[in-house]
Design a protein around this motif. Sequence first.
Motif, PDB file in Angstrom:
ATOM      1  N   ARG A 173      -3.980  18.307   1.966  1.00  0.00           N
ATOM      2  CA  ARG A 173      -5.178  17.928   2.542  1.00  0.00           C
ATOM      3  C   ARG A 173      -5.728  19.470   2.841  1.00  0.00           C
ATOM      4  O   ARG A 173      -6.980  20.145   2.781  1.00  0.00           O
ATOM      5  CB  ARG A 173      -4.406  17.843   4.179  1.00  0.00           C
ATOM      6  N   THR A 174      -5.012  20.040   1.961  1.00  0.00           N
ATOM      7  CA  THR A 174      -5.729  22.215   2.073  1.00  0.00           C
ATOM      8  C   THR A 174      -5.445  22.454  -0.094  1.00  0.00           C
ATOM      9  O   THR A 174      -6.052  23.057   0.429  1.00  0.00           O
ATOM     10  CB  THR A 174      -4.401  22.993   2.449  1.00  0.00           C
ATOM     11  N   ARG A 175      -5.113  21.505  -0.537  1.00  0.00           N
ATOM     12  CA  ARG A 175      -5.091  21.460  -2.177  1.00  0.00           C
ATOM     13  C   ARG A 175      -4.175  22.864  -2.322  1.00  0.00           C
ATOM     14  O   ARG A 175      -5.038  24.229  -2.637  1.00  0.00           O
ATOM     15  CB  ARG A 175      -6.219  21.920  -2.497  1.00  0.00           C
ATOM     16  N   ARG A 176      -3.655  23.330  -1.536  1.00  0.00           N
ATOM     17  CA  ARG A 176      -2.549  24.735  -1.726  1.00  0.00           C
ATOM     18  C   ARG A 176      -1.307  24.008  -2.739  1.00  0.00           C
ATOM     19  O   ARG A 176      -0.780  22.075  -2.269  1.00  0.00           O
ATOM     20  CB  ARG A 176      -1.948  24.649  -0.555  1.00  0.00           C
ATOM     21  N   THR A 177      -0.617  24.577  -3.351  1.00  0.00           N
ATOM     22  CA  THR A 177       1.064  23.729  -4.727  1.00  0.00           C
ATOM     23  C   THR A 177       1.567  24.287  -3.747  1.00  0.00           C
ATOM     24  O   THR A 177       2.893  23.336  -4.286  1.00  0.00           O
ATOM     25  CB  THR A 177       0.488  25.033  -6.084  1.00  0.00           C
ATOM     26  N   ARG A 178       2.251  25.174  -2.591  1.00  0.00           N
ATOM     27  CA  ARG A 178       4.114  26.098  -2.425  1.00  0.00           C
ATOM     28  C   ARG A 178       3.539  26.070  -0.748  1.00  0.00           C
ATOM     29  O   ARG A 178       2.156  26.747  -0.761  1.00  0.00           O
ATOM     30  CB  ARG A 178       4.545  26.302  -3.274  1.00  0.00           C
ATOM     31  N   PRO A 187       0.981  -1.754   0.291  1.00  0.00           N
ATOM     32  CA  PRO A 187      -0.077  -0.167   0.294  1.00  0.00           C
ATOM     33  C   PRO A 187       0.983   1.703  -0.039  1.00  0.00           C
ATOM     34  O   PRO A 187       1.965   1.041   0.594  1.00  0.00           O
ATOM     35  CB  PRO A 187      -0.274   0.315   1.516  1.00  0.00           C
ATOM     36  N   ARG A 188       0.250   1.984  -0.412  1.00  0.00           N
ATOM     37  CA  ARG A 188       1.073   3.209  -0.832  1.00  0.00           C
ATOM     38  C   ARG A 188       1.201   4.269   0.934  1.00  0.00           C
ATOM     39  O   ARG A 188       0.186   3.932   1.933  1.00  0.00           O
ATOM     40  CB  ARG A 188       0.410   4.668  -1.829  1.00  0.00           C
ATOM     41  N   LYS A 189       2.499   4.740   1.342  1.00  0.00           N
ATOM     42  CA  LYS A 189       2.688   4.994   2.791  1.00  0.00           C
ATOM     43  C   LYS A 189       2.233   6.490   2.780  1.00  0.00           C
ATOM     44  O   LYS A 189       1.629   6.289   4.462  1.00  0.00           O
ATOM     45  CB  LYS A 189       3.504   5.091   3.095  1.00  0.00           C
ATOM     46  N   ASP A 190       1.446   7.154   2.682  1.00  0.00           N
ATOM     47  CA  ASP A 190       1.699   8.252   2.789  1.00  0.00           C
ATOM     48  C   ASP A 190       0.088   8.808   1.953  1.00  0.00           C
ATOM     49  O   ASP A 190      -0.302   8.885   0.803  1.00  0.00           O
ATOM     50  CB  ASP A 190       2.435   9.859   3.033  1.00  0.00           C
ATOM     51  N   ALA A 191      -0.356  10.438   2.661  1.00  0.00           N
ATOM     52  CA  ALA A 191      -1.331  11.047   2.272  1.00  0.00           C
ATOM     53  C   ALA A 191      -1.118  11.402   0.467  1.00  0.00           C
ATOM     54  O   ALA A 191      -2.148  11.859  -0.470  1.00  0.00           O
ATOM     55  CB  ALA A 191      -2.277  12.219   2.672  1.00  0.00           C
ATOM     56  N   GLU A 192      -0.059  12.204   0.063  1.00  0.00           N
ATOM     57  CA  GLU A 192       0.214  12.535  -1.006  1.00  0.00           C
ATOM     58  C   GLU A 192       0.767  10.739  -1.836  1.00  0.00           C
ATOM     59  O   GLU A 192      -0.280  11.814  -3.257  1.00  0.00           O
ATOM     60  CB  GLU A 192       1.541  13.468  -0.999  1.00  0.00           C
ATOM     61  N   GLN A 193       0.718   9.866  -1.587  1.00  0.00           N
ATOM     62  CA  GLN A 193       0.997   9.226  -2.391  1.00  0.00           C
ATOM     63  C   GLN A 193      -0.802   8.346  -3.038  1.00  0.00           C
ATOM     64  O   GLN A 193      -0.952   7.151  -3.452  1.00  0.00           O
ATOM     65  CB  GLN A 193       1.976   8.245  -2.144  1.00  0.00           C
ATOM     66  N   ALA A 194      -1.731   8.758  -1.889  1.00  0.00           N
ATOM     67  CA  ALA A 194      -2.645   7.894  -1.015  1.00  0.00           C
ATOM     68  C   ALA A 194      -3.596   8.016  -2.764  1.00  0.00           C
ATOM     69  O   ALA A 194      -4.705   7.320  -2.907  1.00  0.00           O
ATOM     70  CB  ALA A 194      -3.473   7.940  -0.032  1.00  0.00           C
ATOM     71  N   VAL A 195      -3.542   9.498  -3.931  1.00  0.00           N
ATOM     72  CA  VAL A 195      -4.509   9.365  -4.459  1.00  0.00           C
ATOM     73  C   VAL A 195      -4.227   9.416  -5.663  1.00  0.00           C
ATOM     74  O   VAL A 195      -3.324   9.062  -6.115  1.00  0.00           O
ATOM     75  CB  VAL A 195      -4.340  11.525  -4.766  1.00  0.00           C
ATOM     76  N   THR A 196      -5.493   9.230  -6.584  1.00  0.00           N
ATOM     77  CA  THR A 196      -5.152   8.291  -7.943  1.00  0.00           C
ATOM     78  C   THR A 196      -4.504   9.315  -8.782  1.00  0.00           C
ATOM     79  O   THR A 196      -5.221  10.644  -8.266  1.00  0.00           O
ATOM     80  CB  THR A 196      -6.148   8.347  -8.447  1.00  0.00           C
ATOM     81  N   PRO A 197      -5.070   9.255  -9.780  1.00  0.00           N
ATOM     82  CA  PRO A 197      -4.150  10.327 -10.606  1.00  0.00           C
ATOM     83  C   PRO A 197      -5.399  11.220 -11.127  1.00  0.00           C
ATOM     84  O   PRO A 197      -4.996  13.147 -11.684  1.00  0.00           O
ATOM     85  CB  PRO A 197      -4.192   8.789 -12.357  1.00  0.00           C
ATOM     86  N   ASP A 219      -7.101  12.702  -8.633  1.00  0.00           N
ATOM     87  CA  ASP A 219      -7.163  13.483  -8.185  1.00  0.00           C
ATOM     88  C   ASP A 219      -6.332  14.613  -7.995  1.00  0.00           C
ATOM     89  O   ASP A 219      -5.833  14.948  -8.794  1.00  0.00           O
ATOM     90  CB  ASP A 219      -7.093  12.861  -6.550  1.00  0.00           C
ATOM     91  N   TYR A 220      -6.621  15.422  -6.341  1.00  0.00           N
ATOM     92  CA  TYR A 220      -5.543  17.204  -7.104  1.00  0.00           C
ATOM     93  C   TYR A 220      -4.455  15.962  -7.102  1.00  0.00           C
ATOM     94  O   TYR A 220      -3.769  15.758  -5.914  1.00  0.00           O
ATOM     95  CB  TYR A 220      -5.694  17.580  -5.981  1.00  0.00           C
ATOM     96  N   ASP A 221      -3.203  17.365  -7.899  1.00  0.00           N
ATOM     97  CA  ASP A 221      -1.736  16.544  -7.925  1.00  0.00           C
ATOM     98  C   ASP A 221      -1.407  18.152  -7.403  1.00  0.00           C
ATOM     99  O   ASP A 221      -1.032  19.408  -8.310  1.00  0.00           O
ATOM    100  CB  ASP A 221      -1.279  15.990  -9.060  1.00  0.00           C
ATOM    101  N   PRO A 222      -0.577  18.606  -6.165  1.00  0.00           N
ATOM    102  CA  PRO A 222      -0.643  20.288  -5.861  1.00  0.00           C
ATOM    103  C   PRO A 222       0.784  20.485  -6.963  1.00  0.00           C
ATOM    104  O   PRO A 222       1.358  20.949  -7.290  1.00  0.00           O
ATOM    105  CB  PRO A 222       0.018  20.129  -4.033  1.00  0.00           C
ATOM    106  N   PHE A 223       1.644  19.921  -6.563  1.00  0.00           N
ATOM    107  CA  PHE A 223       3.217  19.324  -8.014  1.00  0.00           C
ATOM    108  C   PHE A 223       2.807  19.728  -9.444  1.00  0.00           C
ATOM    109  O   PHE A 223       3.819  20.333  -9.865  1.00  0.00           O
ATOM    110  CB  PHE A 223       3.748  18.320  -7.876  1.00  0.00           C
ATOM    111  N   ALA A 224       0.884  18.514  -9.891  1.00  0.00           N
ATOM    112  CA  ALA A 224       0.686  19.379 -11.460  1.00  0.00           C
ATOM    113  C   ALA A 224       0.745  20.832 -10.748  1.00  0.00           C
ATOM    114  O   ALA A 224       0.436  21.755 -12.300  1.00  0.00           O
ATOM    115  CB  ALA A 224       0.695  18.247 -11.896  1.00  0.00           C
ATOM    116  N   ALA A 225      -0.387  21.396 -10.423  1.00  0.00           N
ATOM    117  CA  ALA A 225      -0.855  22.463  -9.993  1.00  0.00           C
ATOM    118  C   ALA A 225      -0.516  23.566 -10.031  1.00  0.00           C
ATOM    119  O   ALA A 225      -0.176  25.237 -10.144  1.00  0.00           O
ATOM    120  CB  ALA A 225      -1.529  22.399  -9.106  1.00  0.00           C
ATOM    121  N   ARG A 226       1.344  23.680  -9.498  1.00  0.00           N
ATOM    122  CA  ARG A 226       1.878  24.641  -9.218  1.00  0.00           C
ATOM    123  C   ARG A 226       2.798  25.209 -10.407  1.00  0.00           C
ATOM    124  O   ARG A 226       3.193  24.455 -11.361  1.00  0.00           O
ATOM    125  CB  ARG A 226       3.207  23.734  -8.486  1.00  0.00           C
ATOM    126  N   ASP A 227       2.613  26.461 -10.719  1.00  0.00           N
ATOM    127  CA  ASP A 227       3.170  27.350 -11.539  1.00  0.00           C
ATOM    128  C   ASP A 227       4.298  28.348 -11.134  1.00  0.00           C
ATOM    129  O   ASP A 227       4.358  29.225 -10.558  1.00  0.00           O
ATOM    130  CB  ASP A 227       2.216  28.302 -11.509  1.00  0.00           C
TER     131      ASP A 227
END
Length: 463
Positions: free
Chosen positions: A110-115, A24-34, A36-44
């Motif tokens: 958790r907060t849907r922020r990018t940075r 199983p994926r170990k933490d919240a950032e890895q538990a999302v599916t493709p 779901d929200y990805d803060p790293f992809a959304a970061r500008d």
Amino acid sequence: MPNYKREFEKSFDFAKALRYKIQPRKDAEQAVTPSDYDPFAARDNEHATTDNETLTHLLKASLGTGILSMPIAFMYSGIIMGIFATILTAFICTHCSYVLVKCGHKLYYRTRRTRMSFAEIAEVSFQNGPKWCRGFAPIAKFSILFGLFLTYFGTCSVYTVIVAKNFEQVMEHWLGYQLSLRLLISCLLIPLILLSWIPNLKYLAPVSMIANVFMGLGLGITFYYLVMDLPPIESRGFAHVSTLPAFFSITIFAMEAIGVVMPLENNMKNPQHFLGICGVLSQGMSGVTLIYMFLGFLGYLRYGDETAESITLNLPVHEWPAQAVKVLIALAVFCTFGLQFYVCLEIVWDSIKDKCTKRPTLVNYVLRTVLVTAAVVLAVSVPTIAPFMGLIGAFCFSILGLIFPVLIELVTHWDTGFGSYNWIVWKNIVIAICGLAALTFGSMSSLKDIINLYTAEPLESST
């Protein structure tokens, strides 16, 4: 006849499902599916830094002037114990930086922020933590911002004095008469303002690379002196327990770079690469630790009880290679000014940028100029500022670099648990004790330096 192709596909699908089930994926950032929200992809990031550029900045932030004090740190610890104590100190400092970034990544999802900055991570973790700590969120944010600005702004002033002093020593040797230290510091104002005008970390990376080259050349010449006529290792103390706290005090504040960790991560093209066993943080701190160990080991082995507070003071001042070391280190510190200044700029700019909607670029550059001028004016007013900043650094870095990250981790994981036998809690208690010890002994050492400064006869060059 059985359909072997279909049976194979079924077994493959079962194995694939089983693999994800038992791993199983170990933490919240890895538990999302493709989806779901990805803060790293959304970061500008308009001027994102590559992994190598981030590594360059990290090396420069950690390889400061504190490395020149490692030989005397080994004198306090003993030549063998110093090796293991350096590894332990580096592990604790790196782990605290890792914890801070890891909690930041978890809070992104958790907060849907990018940075987020260091202070914002503390604020958000407290706001989303248990009820008893939510009221402390504004206090945590302000404490971190105030501590970071005070420490790094003072560091910029100290760096100005260090550059001027190194040039002063070399110029006086060749010119044959005494120069005014305050005048030399004042002459650095325009070059430092121009350096501060570099717009972002992307364009500052070549400057950090140049600083690394200068520091590498300076350390290379220093190593040349250290390996000449080495005495047998048996002639040095192997372990000194009574003065070990002084070792940790020097080493922690030499290695600590907690203030630049989140700015570096926030500007990365691939922030996920900052962490991991072979991530940017691990690579950078591994290299830094090796250099610290080698310099401390060879410096103490070469000079023994005559080891000076800065190893460059042990070098023969009338030889040109030793003079080259002073010039190279002065240039390295000058180039490092931009990275240290970036922390101060980010703190102040984030607090006023929403109010500066008209001509924000102009306001930003005016702010850079004002901050640099203030740092230089402080250095001119108090050229003996280094011991005072040692006291502030001892106080702030112990709290910011060791105690706050583990506190943020506890609050962030409050709802998800602390692992088997609450190992995260026990681990953080040990780190907090180390932080309190560093705070105590580092402050005591800095107070002694301040007392010695005003009880000894003042140097003419500092007046």
